[in-house]
Write a protein that holds these residues in place. Structure first.
Motif, short mmCIF file in Angstrom:
data_model
loop_
_atom_site.label_atom_id
_atom_site.label_comp_id
_atom_site.label_asym_id
_atom_site.label_seq_id
_atom_site.Cartn_x
_atom_site.Cartn_y
_atom_site.Cartn_z
N LEU A 96 -13.57 -6.31 2.45
CA LEU A 96 -13.37 -5.01 1.36
C LEU A 96 -12.92 -5.70 0.13
O LEU A 96 -13.51 -5.59 -0.92
N VAL A 97 -11.73 -6.38 0.33
CA VAL A 97 -11.11 -6.97 -0.96
C VAL A 97 -10.36 -8.19 -0.44
O VAL A 97 -10.27 -8.44 0.80
N THR A 98 -10.13 -8.79 -1.43
CA THR A 98 -9.08 -10.03 -1.39
C THR A 98 -8.06 -10.05 -2.15
O THR A 98 -8.14 -9.49 -3.10
N VAL A 99 -7.03 -10.57 -1.54
CA VAL A 99 -5.78 -10.71 -2.29
C VAL A 99 -5.22 -12.04 -2.46
O VAL A 99 -5.24 -13.02 -1.54
N ALA A 127 -3.16 -4.89 -7.85
CA ALA A 127 -3.26 -3.44 -8.03
C ALA A 127 -4.58 -2.87 -7.65
O ALA A 127 -4.73 -1.83 -7.33
N ARG A 128 -5.49 -3.37 -8.39
CA ARG A 128 -7.11 -2.95 -8.26
C ARG A 128 -7.47 -2.84 -6.77
O ARG A 128 -7.86 -2.11 -6.17
N ALA A 129 -6.82 -4.01 -6.00
CA ALA A 129 -7.16 -4.00 -4.57
C ALA A 129 -6.66 -2.96 -3.64
O ALA A 129 -7.24 -2.40 -2.91
N PHE A 182 0.85 -1.18 0.02
CA PHE A 182 0.00 -0.04 -0.11
C PHE A 182 0.91 1.24 -0.09
O PHE A 182 0.55 2.26 -0.70
N ILE A 183 2.03 1.12 0.71
CA ILE A 183 2.78 2.43 0.86
C ILE A 183 3.55 2.64 -0.62
O ILE A 183 3.48 3.63 -1.11
N ALA A 199 -8.64 0.11 -4.25
CA ALA A 199 -9.86 -0.01 -3.53
C ALA A 199 -9.56 0.29 -2.12
O ALA A 199 -10.18 1.14 -1.51
N LEU A 200 -8.37 -0.14 -1.64
CA LEU A 200 -7.95 0.46 -0.10
C LEU A 200 -7.85 1.64 -0.05
O LEU A 200 -8.21 2.43 1.03
N ARG A 201 -7.33 2.55 -1.05
CA ARG A 201 -7.17 3.87 -0.92
C ARG A 201 -8.36 4.62 -1.13
O ARG A 201 -8.49 5.69 -0.29
#
Length: 326
Positions: free
Chosen positions: A234-237, A262-264, A20-21, A267-269
């Protein structure tokens, strides 16, 4: 935006926080990375070798400097020695802002070169042999809590904190310092047990919590997580060759991260950005005061020999409208 990554040990929270960073840095967003885990692995996850990571200045070792800087000219705080990890800011305190130089940044932050930008990294420091039997790790994470208590951040600015594993985050009030908490959970009973603990503990404090399902291999894993955590998922990886190469110390360009992952991250952002409209600086300040009074009564007054309730400035509310004193 202040963002925490939590989860049980081995869930992949450090890997996800580092991704994420990298995602934020690649987008050109101002971001500060903080490793507040007892296992200090965020530096290596961001590409530092072992020697570089070991040489990072520990915030826990610079607590007197941090306290002295943040105290500023606040007349309610007699000395840096009377500050504890929960001491809230007041009139005269020095506040910190993302991207603005200050004594804490100079002493504790070191730049890490990533694809698309440079990210300042701060670390609490490892639990050392000298700490065994005489200290708890929260004496080190207190430096991060003080930093967050005095931080004024705006939309599009990010502080990403890799937190201690499990429910240890609740040993202080730091779990209330975040706009968004991402809980990384594997699709197993053990993987979601920390979610249940976190959800229960955070219920009365307005904590915004979303689950990131990690190590997901198929629809059955997604169905399991959805059944266990509901709309908080929220999302899965899933598996990532990019991450496997990164863990070997040979990461490709970040732009080559798999499209789904990358899409996940995007979505976090988006989820973190959406919390900006929910900000309540008055509640945030009240929570600081709440935990400060609890810590003062349980151990702080005795340890410092002062009435720490007197440090509270009743007319002060932290917020973006508060000017940073010179």
């Amino acid at each position: 935006m202040k963002i925490a990554f939590v989860g049980k040990g081995g869930s992949g929270k450090t890997t996800l926080s580092s991704l994420f960073i990298r995602h934020l840095a690649a987008a050109g967003a101002p971001v500060v990375a903080i490793d507040a885990d007892i296992n200090q692995h965020l530096g290596p996850a961001l590409g530092l070798d072992e020697a570089e990571a070991a040489a990072l200045p520990a915030m826990g070792d610079r607590l007197p400097l941090i306290k002295d800087h943040l105290r500023g000219s606040n007349p309610r705080i007699a000395s840096a020695e009377t500050m504890i990890k929960t001491t809230p800011p007041g009139t005269g305190s020095r506040l910190v802002r993302i991207g603005e130089p200050d004594a804490i940044h100079d002493a504790c932050a070191r730049p890490v070169e990533l694809d698309g930008g440079t990210v300042p990294l701060m670390v609490t420091g490892p639990f050392t042999d000298a700490d065994l039997g005489v200290a708890c790790y929260h004496s080190k994470t207190g430096a991060v809590e003080l930093f967050l208590n005095h931080l004024v951040d705006g939309p599009g600015e990010y502080v990403v904190v890799d937190m201690t594993a499990g429910s240890d985050s609740f040993a202080s009030g730091m779990f209330t310092r975040f706009d968004m908490t991402f809980l990384v959970a594997e699709p197993t009973r053990k993987g979601v047990s920390v979610y249940r603990q976190y959800k229960e503990y955070a219920r009365d404090f307005g904590v915004t919590l979303k689950v990131v399902g990690n190590k997901v291999q198929g629809p059955d894993d997604v169905d399991f997580l959805r059944a266990e955590v509901g709309d908080d998922l929220l999302v899965t990886v899933g598996h990532s060759d990019w991450v496997r190469a990164m863990e070997k110390g040979r990461p490709p360009r970040f732009g080559l991260l798999e499209d789904g992952n990358a899409r996940a991250l995007a979505a976090l952002r988006a989820a973190a950005d959406a919390t900006y409209e929910l900000r309540d600086w008055e509640r945030y300040t009240r929570q600081m005061v709440h935990f400060h009074l609890r810590n003062a009564q349980s151990w702080g007054n005795e340890r410092t020999g002062a009435d720490l309730a007197a440090q509270i400035d009743p007319g002060f509310v932290l917020g973006e409208s508060v000017a940073t004193p010179a």
